[in-house]
Design a protein around this motif. Structure first.
Motif, PDB file in Angstrom:
ATOM      1  N   ARG A  44       0.750  -1.250   0.028  1.00  0.00           N
ATOM      2  CA  ARG A  44      -0.073  -0.138  -0.109  1.00  0.00           C
ATOM      3  C   ARG A  44       0.760   1.318   0.140  1.00  0.00           C
ATOM      4  O   ARG A  44       1.849   1.245   0.508  1.00  0.00           O
ATOM      5  CB  ARG A  44      -0.887  -0.160   1.096  1.00  0.00           C
ATOM      6  N   ASN A  45       0.262   2.315  -0.481  1.00  0.00           N
ATOM      7  CA  ASN A  45       1.118   3.847  -0.655  1.00  0.00           C
ATOM      8  C   ASN A  45       0.319   4.450   0.781  1.00  0.00           C
ATOM      9  O   ASN A  45      -0.494   3.765   1.688  1.00  0.00           O
ATOM     10  CB  ASN A  45       0.751   4.415  -1.708  1.00  0.00           C
ATOM     11  N   ARG A  46       1.019   5.673   1.046  1.00  0.00           N
ATOM     12  CA  ARG A  46       0.563   6.033   2.427  1.00  0.00           C
ATOM     13  C   ARG A  46      -1.042   6.619   2.542  1.00  0.00           C
ATOM     14  O   ARG A  46      -1.674   6.542   3.551  1.00  0.00           O
ATOM     15  CB  ARG A  46       1.326   7.166   2.508  1.00  0.00           C
ATOM     16  N   LEU A  47      -1.818   6.668   1.259  1.00  0.00           N
ATOM     17  CA  LEU A  47      -3.005   7.048   1.354  1.00  0.00           C
ATOM     18  C   LEU A  47      -3.702   5.844   1.630  1.00  0.00           C
ATOM     19  O   LEU A  47      -4.714   5.912   2.790  1.00  0.00           O
ATOM     20  CB  LEU A  47      -3.500   7.487  -0.304  1.00  0.00           C
ATOM     21  N   ASN A  63      -5.622  -2.470  18.166  1.00  0.00           N
ATOM     22  CA  ASN A  63      -4.108  -2.764  18.299  1.00  0.00           C
ATOM     23  C   ASN A  63      -3.597  -3.166  16.831  1.00  0.00           C
ATOM     24  O   ASN A  63      -4.228  -3.578  15.688  1.00  0.00           O
ATOM     25  CB  ASN A  63      -3.938  -4.118  18.982  1.00  0.00           C
ATOM     26  N   MET A  64      -2.343  -2.787  16.611  1.00  0.00           N
ATOM     27  CA  MET A  64      -1.964  -2.727  15.067  1.00  0.00           C
ATOM     28  C   MET A  64      -0.465  -2.909  15.224  1.00  0.00           C
ATOM     29  O   MET A  64       0.268  -2.308  16.052  1.00  0.00           O
ATOM     30  CB  MET A  64      -2.258  -1.254  14.529  1.00  0.00           C
ATOM     31  N   LEU A  65       0.065  -3.848  14.583  1.00  0.00           N
ATOM     32  CA  LEU A  65       1.421  -4.136  14.280  1.00  0.00           C
ATOM     33  C   LEU A  65       2.107  -3.766  12.843  1.00  0.00           C
ATOM     34  O   LEU A  65       1.504  -4.109  11.814  1.00  0.00           O
ATOM     35  CB  LEU A  65       1.714  -5.715  14.351  1.00  0.00           C
ATOM     36  N   CYS A  66       3.025  -2.912  12.965  1.00  0.00           N
ATOM     37  CA  CYS A  66       3.492  -2.091  11.828  1.00  0.00           C
ATOM     38  C   CYS A  66       4.825  -2.931  11.193  1.00  0.00           C
ATOM     39  O   CYS A  66       5.650  -3.034  11.955  1.00  0.00           O
ATOM     40  CB  CYS A  66       3.957  -0.749  12.126  1.00  0.00           C
ATOM     41  N   LEU A  67       4.743  -3.362  10.027  1.00  0.00           N
ATOM     42  CA  LEU A  67       5.526  -4.527   9.462  1.00  0.00           C
ATOM     43  C   LEU A  67       6.263  -3.864   8.132  1.00  0.00           C
ATOM     44  O   LEU A  67       5.430  -3.155   7.092  1.00  0.00           O
ATOM     45  CB  LEU A  67       5.251  -5.903   9.338  1.00  0.00           C
ATOM     46  N   ASP A  85       5.949   2.643  -0.013  1.00  0.00           N
ATOM     47  CA  ASP A  85       5.906   4.103  -0.294  1.00  0.00           C
ATOM     48  C   ASP A  85       6.619   4.709   0.836  1.00  0.00           C
ATOM     49  O   ASP A  85       7.478   5.685   1.235  1.00  0.00           O
ATOM     50  CB  ASP A  85       4.489   4.556  -0.368  1.00  0.00           C
ATOM     51  N   ILE A  86       6.240   3.914   2.100  1.00  0.00           N
ATOM     52  CA  ILE A  86       6.959   4.396   3.511  1.00  0.00           C
ATOM     53  C   ILE A  86       7.520   2.865   4.096  1.00  0.00           C
ATOM     54  O   ILE A  86       7.031   1.871   3.759  1.00  0.00           O
ATOM     55  CB  ILE A  86       6.356   5.099   4.583  1.00  0.00           C
ATOM     56  N   ASP A  87       8.483   3.089   5.088  1.00  0.00           N
ATOM     57  CA  ASP A  87       8.882   1.719   5.671  1.00  0.00           C
ATOM     58  C   ASP A  87       8.062   1.818   6.906  1.00  0.00           C
ATOM     59  O   ASP A  87       7.436   2.392   7.344  1.00  0.00           O
ATOM     60  CB  ASP A  87      10.555   1.866   5.683  1.00  0.00           C
TER      61      ASP A  87
END
Length: 266
Positions: A44-47, A63-67, A85-87
C-alpha cells in the motif's frame, strides 16, 4: 478465547494472498477475541494505509502491528510490484501522529483520531548483532508501544540483547513480547536453522529434538521451559506465542507454563 490476551491477524504473510487482515480482525472480534491488526508496507501507499487505519479503528480494532512485509518474490505473485511508499518505522510514526496529534502525514486534521495501540517487530538475532538494539531504539523513538520478537531459541544471545535494551532504558518505554514457536520434530528444527533467515537454533536443541522418542511432546516441553526462562528475564513484558498450524495446542502450552488464568484488565 479466554486463553490468550490477543491474536495476531497477518497481512498477506510470506507474500501469499489471503483475506484482508482488517476483515479477519472483524471476524475475530465477533468471536470474542482481541485482534492485533497487522499492516505491511509492501502492498500500500500512504493514502491506502491511512485509510485502512481509519476504517479498522471505526470497526473496533484497537491494536496494530507495523511491518515491512516479506518480499513478494517469495510469495505466490512474485511478479507483483512492491509499493514500499514508506517503511515500517515511518508507518509507526504515521500511526502515532494520527493518534496523538490527530493529523495525517500531510498535516491535515482528523475528525476523530484513531486511538491505536502501536506495535512492531524486532529480530534480536539478525546480523550485524551490535546494531539490533539500535534498530529497536529507532522503532521505540518513532512511537511503538509494544514489540513482538522473532522466534527465540538462542537464550544466551537473547539475554544479551535484553541486557542492552535494559541498559538503554528501552524496556521502560515499550512492552517487549518474547517470541516462542514450539518445535514439532527434529526435521523442523534442522529446516528452520538452515533455511529461515534470522533464526538461530543451538545444536543442543536440534539434538534434543532429533533424539526424542516423541518429538511433538518434547517440543511442547521445550516450549514450556523456554517460557518459564523468559519470564525471569528483566524487561520481558509478555510472550508472543507462534504455534504455527498448531493452534489447538495453545491451551495446553498456556496451562503447563502457568500463563492461565489471564489477569482481568479493563
Amino acid at each position: 478465547r479466554g486463553i490468550v490476551d490477543a491474536v495476531n491477524i497477518t497481512d498477506n504473510q510470506t507474500g501469499v494472498v489471503r483475506m484482508a487482515s482488517w476483515a479477519a480482525c472483524l471476524l475475530a472480534i465477533q468471536e470474542g477475541l482481541e485482534p492485533n491488526f497487522q499492516m505491511v508496507c509492501r502492498d500500500r501507499n500512504r493514502l491506502a494505509m491511512q485509510s485502512d487505519i481509519l476504517g479498522a479503528y471505526t470497526h473496533g480494532i484497537r491494536n496494530m502491528l507495523c511491518l515491512s512485509g516479506d518480499h513478494q518474490q517469495f510469495g505466490d505473485h512474485p511478479m507483483s510490484k512492491g509499493v514500499y511508499d514508506i517503511d515500517s518505522i515511518q508507518l509507526i510514526s504515521t500511526v502515532k501522529k494520527m493518534r496523538d496529534e490527530g493529523k495525517f502525514i500531510n498535516g491535515e486534521p482528523i475528525d476523530e483520531p484513531p486511538k491505536i495501540f502501536i506495535g512492531a517487530a524486532a529480530n534480536p538475532f539478525a546480523e550485524p548483532f551490535e546494531w539490533r538494539v539500535h534498530r529497536l531504539a529507532k522503532k521505540i523513538s518513532a512511537g511503538v508501544d509494544f514489540i513482538q520478537t522473532q522466534c527465540i531459541y538462542d537464550m544466551k544471545r537473547f539475554r544479551e540483547w535484553m541486557k542492552q535494551a535494559n541498559e538503554l532504558g528501552l524496556t521502560e518505554k515499550a512492552h517487549i513480547l518474547a517470541g516462542i514457536t514450539p518445535l514439532k520434530s527434529g526435521g523442523m528444527a534442522r529446516y528452520m536453522a538452515k533455511n529461515v533467515s534470522g533464526i538461530i537454533i543451538p545444536d543442543e536443541i536440534i539434538d534434543r529434538m532429533v533424539k526424542a522418542k516423541k518429538p511433538a511432546d518434547e517440543g511442547i516441553a521445550l516450549c514450556v521451559e523456554q517460557i518459564q526462562e523468559l519470564r525471569e528475564i528483566r524487561g520481558v513484558g509478555g510472550i508472543h506465542l507462534m504455534a504455527i498450524e498448531w493452534e489447538h495446542r495453545v491451551p495446553e502450552i498456556a496451562e503447563r507454563a502457568k500463563l492461565v488464568p489471564r489477569p482481568q484488565v479493563e
